[in-house]
Design an enzyme around this catalytic site. Structure first.
Site, PDB file in Angstrom:
ATOM      1  N   MET A  67      -9.099  14.201   4.538  1.00 21.75           N
ATOM      2  CA  MET A  67      -9.645  14.821   3.331  1.00 21.75           C
ATOM      3  C   MET A  67     -10.201  16.224   3.563  1.00 21.75           C
ATOM      4  O   MET A  67     -10.711  16.835   2.630  1.00 21.75           O
ATOM      5  CB  MET A  67     -10.683  13.910   2.698  1.00 21.75           C
ATOM      6  CG  MET A  67     -11.834  13.564   3.575  1.00 21.75           C
ATOM      7  SD  MET A  67     -12.834  12.321   2.725  1.00 21.75           S
ATOM      8  CE  MET A  67     -13.934  11.869   4.046  1.00 21.75           C
TER       9      MET A  67
ATOM     10  N   SER B 252      -2.336  17.290   3.591  1.00 18.48           N
ATOM     11  CA  SER B 252      -1.348  16.226   3.445  1.00 18.48           C
ATOM     12  C   SER B 252       0.006  16.928   3.357  1.00 18.48           C
ATOM     13  O   SER B 252       0.057  18.161   3.244  1.00 18.48           O
ATOM     14  CB  SER B 252      -1.616  15.412   2.174  1.00 18.48           C
ATOM     15  OG  SER B 252      -2.812  14.677   2.307  1.00 18.48           O
TER      16      SER B 252
ATOM     17  N   LYS C 253     -13.397   8.776  -3.232  1.00 17.41           N
ATOM     18  CA  LYS C 253     -13.254   7.697  -2.243  1.00 17.41           C
ATOM     19  C   LYS C 253     -14.049   6.479  -2.699  1.00 17.41           C
ATOM     20  O   LYS C 253     -15.082   6.613  -3.353  1.00 17.41           O
ATOM     21  CB  LYS C 253     -13.834   8.131  -0.881  1.00 17.41           C
ATOM     22  CG  LYS C 253     -13.131   9.262  -0.213  1.00 17.41           C
ATOM     23  CD  LYS C 253     -11.819   8.878   0.401  1.00 17.41           C
ATOM     24  CE  LYS C 253     -11.974   7.971   1.596  1.00 17.41           C
ATOM     25  NZ  LYS C 253     -10.654   7.644   2.182  1.00 17.41           N
TER      26      LYS C 253
ATOM     27  N   ASN D 272       3.679  -0.127   3.232  1.00 14.77           N
ATOM     28  CA  ASN D 272       3.442  -1.459   3.831  1.00 14.77           C
ATOM     29  C   ASN D 272       4.365  -2.432   3.118  1.00 14.77           C
ATOM     30  O   ASN D 272       3.994  -2.986   2.075  1.00 14.77           O
ATOM     31  CB  ASN D 272       1.993  -1.933   3.585  1.00 14.77           C
ATOM     32  CG  ASN D 272       0.991  -1.390   4.571  1.00 14.77           C
ATOM     33  OD1 ASN D 272       1.314  -0.589   5.425  1.00 14.77           O
ATOM     34  ND2 ASN D 272      -0.250  -1.827   4.434  1.00 14.77           N
TER      35      ASN D 272
ATOM     36  N   GLY E  90      -2.886  13.130   4.845  1.00 16.54           N
ATOM     37  CA  GLY E  90      -3.474  13.481   6.137  1.00 16.54           C
ATOM     38  C   GLY E  90      -4.928  13.055   6.154  1.00 16.54           C
ATOM     39  O   GLY E  90      -5.229  11.864   6.153  1.00 16.54           O
TER      40      GLY E  90
ATOM     41  N   HIS F 129       3.645   7.654   8.103  1.00 17.25           N
ATOM     42  CA  HIS F 129       2.991   7.386   6.807  1.00 17.25           C
ATOM     43  C   HIS F 129       1.674   8.116   6.629  1.00 17.25           C
ATOM     44  O   HIS F 129       1.071   8.056   5.562  1.00 17.25           O
ATOM     45  CB  HIS F 129       2.774   5.896   6.614  1.00 17.25           C
ATOM     46  CG  HIS F 129       1.456   5.373   7.137  1.00 17.25           C
ATOM     47  ND1 HIS F 129       1.021   5.569   8.424  1.00 17.25           N
ATOM     48  CD2 HIS F 129       0.473   4.657   6.535  1.00 17.25           C
ATOM     49  CE1 HIS F 129      -0.150   4.982   8.580  1.00 17.25           C
ATOM     50  NE2 HIS F 129      -0.506   4.429   7.466  1.00 17.25           N
ATOM     51  N   GLY F 130       1.198   8.792   7.673  1.00 14.95           N
ATOM     52  CA  GLY F 130      -0.094   9.464   7.533  1.00 14.95           C
ATOM     53  C   GLY F 130      -0.415  10.190   8.822  1.00 14.95           C
ATOM     54  O   GLY F 130       0.474  10.410   9.665  1.00 14.95           O
TER      55      GLY F 130
ATOM     56  N   CYS G  51       0.900  -1.150   0.000  1.00 11.47           N
ATOM     57  CA  CYS G  51       0.000   0.000   0.000  1.00 11.47           C
ATOM     58  C   CYS G  51       0.940   1.201   0.000  1.00 11.47           C
ATOM     59  O   CYS G  51       1.992   1.186   0.647  1.00 11.47           O
ATOM     60  CB  CYS G  51      -0.855  -0.014   1.257  1.00 11.47           C
ATOM     61  SG  CYS G  51      -2.061   1.311   1.264  1.00 11.47           S
TER      62      CYS G  51
END
Lengths: 136, 487
Positions: free
Chosen positions: B387, B391, B486, B336, B385, B410-411, B105
């Site tokens: 929506m 980010s 999405k 990942n 980050g 990663h986020g 991912c």
């Protein structure tokens, strides 16, 4: 019956039933309730039959649910109307397959996999309880 | 099992570092180390993520510490945001759970030469066109078909295979981690079941936290690095987050089945069945690594095809070619994955297997794996980050090699469970709330949007601030979403 429980990244499902076969049926219903809203199967809908082998109840549940997930994704169908019968060395399950194309408005989310984390199948007094966490 | 707060020790050992001593649990081979601010560590205590950091410390051959980034949250087996390096020479293991079901991912960022002002008048149409074209959500097959032989080549060669099909360029490869191909891929070890799940999904987004976003560069923090990455304030970019789809999920599932009973056979004691592992040099370990690399290569092709479709939609809508619109790949990162990398440990260079489960490689300037045009500034790191807020684009720093095996966050990391997010959205219209923030969103289901609502995530600015201060990676640009697709 089944319910969801909190897990930060994913979703947990807890099923309760009077016997093991009903527990596996309800767990499957709980799993597919995450993937789609209830769908009505036409009388002509395809029936799916499968056998899953295994001795340990928790791994049998894992394999049963994983197999359903695989069939659903391979055939792009939503499974419903589950029936489970315990047999020597495993279980025999049945379900109705509704093509996702016919259930487009009911689709909710993809379930990637059943995980082993927190997986349990236990007898608690007069009932059976199963818990599992799915990766979404 | 429900969501319970962590009750164990967390000792502050640095400005942004918290330690779980290996004395916490019998069986831990190393300490746990969590990178976080004071505020974030309070959030992190709220679930079982620190316990999972401690559990990973049980894995044989683990080096230095079981590490966790500031975006950690409770996962299954490994925490999301976990990093673990194992040394095959010290009995090191490979654990499929340390990679996750969604093998490779990751995230890619595509730049354009369009400004916010040029996109704003057609934003609604652009989002609709992307939503129609890019398959998203459960049950959507892709536009690309590969027969069994082609799929095996795709899994063996990674994104390079698509160059031959006219669906990728050399520049795309240059700007993809590992040039879009993990060595050692063995497509023959990918089961028929995995192929059946993924055959029609190359070039599809999926659901959950996967997305395609139109973003605007909102703030530039490092002019030199931003210039090297081709990013300027007010510029429109596209960020894509997806992975290896059903094929990767099944590879992980198959591997975990293959590993049943294996840890016990090797005398490995594990506190969680999802941490199932095998010595790297065992037949089970080698089998997983060959299949994992094949699935990782599939994922790079998936993101490449998602980008190809995005380029085509932009070109059709603006009536100009994608190259005329400057739509080139900034970078593509995996978050990942397990990779065999050289790292200096106790003064000696050793090759270890770095598991990054929701964590991003962040190599510093000068590292040989960084493309020539970015070498002076460091490897680009893409941090989605949420929506509604932001980010980030970062670059790797030397501190990552010293502290985290070349890794950063990663986020944003989830702050709220999916069920809690659904409860919190009762009676609300998340799409309307996003619109009020200037974001046009399209999704397969309202539940998908509700589960992924901004409030379900930690504040990505705060997460990024920690890795910046800890010297793992440096802030380059903040990206604000204006359009969201999405599943």
């Amino acid at each position: 019956m089944y319910e969801t429980f909190d897990h930060t990244a994913d979703v947990g499902i807890r099923a309760r039933a009077a016997d093991l076969a009903s527990l596996f049926r309800d767990a499957a219903q709980g799993l597919f309730a995450l993937i789609a809203e209830p769908v009505a199967a036409a009388p002509s809908a395809r029936r799916v039959e499968l056998e899953v082998r295994g001795e340990r109840a928790d791994l049998l549940l894992f394999d049963w649910l994983s197999e359903l997930l695989y069939l659903s994704e391979r055939d792009r169908s939503i499974l419903c109307d589950f029936a489970v019968e315990l047999i020597e060395g495993g279980l025999r399950g049945r379900a109705t397959a509704v093509p996702m194309e016919q259930a487009r408005d009911a689709l909710l989310r993809e379930v990637k996999a059943i995980t082993y984390h927190g997986l349990r199948v236990e007898r608690a007094g007069a009932e059976w309880i199963a818990e599992f966490i799915v990766d979404v | 099992m429900g969501k319970q707060a962590y009750q164990g020790p967390l000792e502050r050992v640095g400005e942004c570092v918290w330690r779980i001593p290996k004395s916490y649990k019998r069986g831990m081979r190393v300490d746990g180390l969590i990178f976080a601010s004071e505020r974030l560590i309070e959030q992190i205590r709220h679930d079982q993520a620190p316990e999972q950091v401690a559990n990973v410390a049980f894995l044989p051959g683990i080096q230095r510490a079981s590490l966790a980034m500031p975006d950690i949250h409770w996962g299954y087996g490994f925490t999301i945001g976990g990093v673990c390096a194992t040394d095959p020479e010290q009995g090191g293991v490979i654990s499929p759970g340390g990679v996750g079901y969604d093998i490779n991912c990751g995230v890619r960022l595509v730049r354009t030469n369009l400004s916010r002002g040029e996109v704003a008048p057609v934003l609604e149409r652009l989002v609709d066109a992307l939503y129609r074209r890019v398959p998203a959500g459960v049950g959507r097959g892709g536009a690309y078909r590969f027969d069994a032989k082609e799929l095996r080549r795709l899994m063996a060669e990674g994104a390079r295979y698509l160059v031959g099909r006219g669906l990728a360029s050399e520049t795309d490869l240059e700007h993809t981690e590992a040039r879009g191909c993990l060595a050692g891929a063995e497509p023959d070890l990918v089961s028929e079941r995995a192929v059946a799940r993924g055959a029609e999904q190359c070039g599809t987004l999926g659901s959950g936290n996967h997305f395609l976003e139109i973003q605007v560069v909102d703030e530039v923090c490092d002019d030199t690095a931003a210039r090297a990455l081709g990013l300027t304030r007010d510029q429109v970019c596209v960020m894509i987050h997806s992975g290896s789809r059903g094929l990767g999920y099944q590879v992980c599932d198959d591997a975990l089945r293959d590993l049943r009973g294996v840890p016990a056979r090797h005398g490995i004691e594990l506190p969680d069945a999802q941490l199932a592992c095998a010595p790297i040099e065992s037949k089970e370990g080698r089998r997983y690594l060959g299949a994992m690399a094949a699935a990782g290569n599939f994922a790079w092709c998936n993101r490449q095809l998602l980008m190809t479709q995005t380029r085509e939609v932009f070109a059709a809508l603006f009536g100009r070619s994608a190259s005329d619109l400057g739509m080139s790949l900034v970078y593509d990162v995996a978050h990942n994955i397990a990779k065999n990398e050289p790292h200096t440990i106790e003064g000696r260079e050793r090759r270890v297997w770095v598991h990054r489960k929701g964590a991003t490689r962040a190599f510093p300037p000068g590292h040989p794996e960084i493309p020539a045009d970015y070498k002076a500034v460091g490897q680009p790191v893409l941090i989605p980050g949420d929506m509604g807020r932001a980010s980030w684009v970062l670059v790797g720093q030397p501190g990552s090699m010293e502290q985290t095996f070349g890794t950063t966050c990663h986020g944003a990391g989830r702050a709220m469970s999916r069920t809690a997010a659904l409860r919190a959205s009762a009676g609300r219209r998340i799409d309307e709330e996003l619109r009020a923030l200037g974001v046009v969103a399209r999704a397969q289901s309202w539940r998908g949007l509700a589960e992924e609502q901004p409030a379900a995530y930690k504040d990505v600015d705060e997460v990024v601030d920690v890795v910046h201060r800890a010297g793992l990676s440096r802030k380059v640009a903040r990206m604000r979403p204006i359009g969201v697709i999405k599943g």
